[in-house]
Design an enzyme around this catalytic site. Structure first.
Site, short mmCIF file in Angstrom:
data_model
loop_
_atom_site.label_atom_id
_atom_site.label_comp_id
_atom_site.label_asym_id
_atom_site.label_seq_id
_atom_site.Cartn_x
_atom_site.Cartn_y
_atom_site.Cartn_z
N GLU A 66 44.76 41.88 46.83
CA GLU A 66 44.20 43.15 47.32
C GLU A 66 44.87 43.63 48.61
O GLU A 66 45.12 44.83 48.79
CB GLU A 66 42.69 43.01 47.57
N HIS A 136 28.68 40.84 45.00
CA HIS A 136 29.10 41.81 43.99
C HIS A 136 28.30 43.10 44.10
O HIS A 136 28.29 43.89 43.17
CB HIS A 136 28.92 41.24 42.57
#
Lengths: 358, 342
Positions: A66, A136
């Site tokens: 990322e 999440h």
């Protein structure tokens, strides 16, 4: 600016896909990059078939990396491209904060314009439900909105999902584009063809005279549900201001609404401490706007989002909480909260047929 | 990663004439000398407290900057990190804009917003330096990707220290470059220390940097970074290997040594973090002295020209400094200009 005519409906995810395809078709410099972009699920459908339509180099699948990917899109933007980077959760993007905060956000300012502009869109999805758990389901919208140089967009409707995405790709600044996972399957009218919703303009999603609810992303949906109930059952008219863009912030629209209603509820898909809701309350206070009752923040509590549905049920604020806050401010109807219709599905899914997992 | 091994003072045999070798070495030497003079002047005047920003001098490491950049054209792109003066200057960065930046002036390359660690001169092909270790590597890769997609032939180079290879972003970037088949040049200046922390505390004894790099699919070369001719030759080899194997990135690691402290205008060997033997070893291998000895062997008549060149560079930097000191500071009203691009 936008095409007003059609009443065709799309889901929020389809609207993002349509907006993305529009950008790829209009601008050869645009491309989408991120883990799973061309995979069979296509980022919840938002990138479905883009690779087939535009070629594999316009819809790139890549290693997880990322942080380097964020640097890569910054560099590609400096080199004249207009990349859209996708993260399947906000939480995953935390691995790229160095590039987002130190580089993308500051580049134009710190080189006094001579470093060039960073026209990138970083899509991040706010997870929720089916036990997503602590890593999440973060929104962190307040974090991003705290950083000078980042534009932060959080659409609530399919039309805005398309319009704001197109505007974000066209913008010469880094844009954090937050999509609440529970919005992806919601349907609504979406203008066909070129449709652009300017960044930095709130939308009065529902007019009302008694109390202002400032909300963004999925909380707009909860606010609209609360407003429907309040109007129908308590005679309370809630005005819902959909923030749409947390930075730059259109405070004028919010202020105008508060001047009219003299009541303020801020609904934020984020934790409370030092959050965006506090920012709105502070600005209203600093502006000296008169309120008939103290302002109320409706936010996630200051803890991580737990996995168990029993805990998630009390973690997430919802329409009844917003109704209650508004009713208390107005001073009538609060006891009607018990009559607020129950959601027709368990608290950990967006709709009854939802098969899980995400 | 290789240890900081000795720089051989002998040179490999070449097919070129001694006159060609001499001409090139003279140009390389002059450029190193110019950078040395500029940085020495910065160090000497730092105590006046008018340059009010951290400075990371590259004194001792000039050969890598000069030997690599000698291969680059103006349109080729370079990015760097906190110790970037040498890279900026060797790439042709504007000297006045650099000094003005160190002095916090409006005429600085960042208008006074960046300081020494944020040099930029895109017209010269220097696309930016930032102090977060490793951070420009993926940005440089993005530039290279954009060039590749445009069908351009520009080469993008990222300079960084060996400490940057300990950052995850190095591995991520190298892997992405290999997977996406984007040719870019990674130049690692291994000076053996991250601030005061030696490599021996940062890598296991059996760590082998070259194998690590190659296993990702990248080309790899290593050599002595205080020998500008070796830097030049090895960079040439690297570029040639990249041309023969299109789409492959290349990492070149040069061993070198900084003579000054990590950050600041002084020398700090009295602190005892570097071994006396190492200090002596590298003191004998100053990149300027190595080149100078070789040049004088080739052409003794250059001696007075060296002295003259040094004097000229001193005059030039002094004139720049005086010019910059009398130039305006940034207007306070511009504080929030450019938070967003229009």
């Amino acid at each position: 600016m936008s095409d007003k005519s059609p009443t065709r409906e799309l889901t929020f995810a389809e609207a993002i896909r349509e907006g993305t395809a529009l950008c790829l078709a209009r601008d050869p410099r645009a491309f989408v990059i991120g883990l799973g972009v061309p995979d069979p699920k296509g980022i919840f459908g938002t990138t479905a078939e883009l690779a087939a339509e535009f070629g594999a180099d316009r819809a790139l699948d890549v290693p997880l990396s990322e942080n380097a990917l964020t640097g890569l899109v910054i560099g590609a933007a400096l080199g004249g491209m207009r990349p859209i980077l996708t993260h399947q959760r906000v939480d995953f993007a935390l691995l790229s904060l160095e590039q987002i905060v130190n580089q993308a956000a500051k580049w134009y300012y710190m080189f006094d314009g001579r470093g060039g502009t960073i026209p990138i869109v970083i899509r991040m999805i706010i997870g929720r439900g089916w036990g997503q758990g602590p890593q999440h389901a973060q929104s962190l919208s307040s974090w991003f909105a705290h950083i000078p140089g980042l534009k932060v967009v959080a659409p609530a409707s399919p039309a805005d999902a398309k319009g704001l995405l197109v505007a974000s790709v066209e913008d010469d600044n880094p844009v954090i584009f937050l999509e609440h996972r529970w919005l992806h399957n919601m349907r609504g009218p979406v203008p066909e063809g070129y449709h652009r919703t300017p960044l930095g303009e709130c939308l009065v999603a529902r007019s009302g005279s008694d109390v202002t609810v400032v909300a963004s992303s999925h909380m707009v949906i909860e606010a609209l549900r609360a407003a429907d109930f309040a109007s129908a059952h308590a005679g309370v008219e809630m005005e819902v201001v959909d923030v749409r863009c947390l930075n730059p912030l259109d405070f004028e629209t919010i202020a105008n609404s508060v001047k009219k209603t003299r009541g303020l509820v801020v609904a934020d898909d984020d934790t409370r401490q030092c959050g965006f809701a506090a920012e709105i309350v502070a600005r209203v206070g600093e502006a000296g706007l008169k309120l008939n009752a103290p302002p109320v923040r409706v936010t996630y509590p200051d803890c991580a989002s737990p996995s168990s549905s029993a805990l998630a049920a009390v973690y997430y604020p919802a329409a009844p909480d917003l109704f209650l806050a508004a009713a208390r401010i107005v001073g009538r109807g609060a006891s009607l909260v018990d009559k607020f219709p129950k959601r027709p599905c368990p608290v950990d899914v967006p709709y009854l047929e939802f098969p899980g997992p995400f | 990663m290789m240890a900081n091994s000795p720089v051989p003072l002998s040179q490999p045999p070449r097919a070129e004439t001694s006159s060609q070798i001499c001409d090139r070495l003279w140009r390389l030497y002059l450029e190193m000398l110019r950078i040395r003079v500029i940085e020495r002047r910065i160090a000497e005047r730092y105590g006046e407290k008018e340059m009010r920003c951290p400075v990371h001098l590259s004194i001792g490491q000039e050969a890598v900057a000069v030997g690599v950049c000698a291969h680059l054209r103006k349109q080729d792109k370079v990015m760097s990190a906190h110790r970037s003066h040498g890279h900026y200057l060797a790439k042709g960065g504007n000297i006045r804009a650099m000094l003005a930046e160190l002095y916090g002036r409006e005429a600085g390359c960042c208008g006074g917003r960046g300081g020494s660690m944020h040099l930029i001169d895109r017209e010269a092909g220097f696309w930016g330096a930032v102090p977060i270790v490793g951070s420009t590597m993926p940005i440089a890769l993005g530039l290279a990707l954009a060039d590749k997609r445009r069908g351009g032939d520009e080469l993008t180079t990222a300079f960084f220290g060996e400490g940057a290879t300990e950052e995850g972003v190095f591995t991520e970037t190298l892997n992405l470059a290999c997977v996406l088949r984007v040719p870019m040049l990674f130049i690692c200046e291994n000076n053996g220390f991250s601030v005061y922390t030696p490599l021996s505390l940062r890598r296991a004894p059996d760590f082998e940097f070259g194998s690590y790099v190659r296993s990702h699919g990248s080309l790899y070369f290593s050599g002595h970074g205080n020998d500008v001719e070796e830097v030049f030759a090895l960079t040439g080899q690297a570029l040639s290997a990249m041309r023969q194997d299109p789409g492959r990135p290349c990492v070149v690691e040069f061993s070198t040594w900084r003579y000054y402290e990590h950050c600041g205008p002084g020398q700090d060997d009295h602190l005892g973090y570097r071994e006396a033997e190492q200090i002596k070893h590298w003191a004998e291998r100053c990149p300027l002295a190595v080149a100078r000895t070789r040049l004088l062997a080739l052409s003794p008549a250059l001696d007075p020209e060296m002295t003259a060149a040094e004097k000229r560079y001193i005059r030039e930097i002094d004139a720049v400094i005086e010019n910059v000191r009398s130039s305006p500071m940034p207007d306070a009203a511009t504080l929030q200009r450019g938070v967003f691009a229009p």
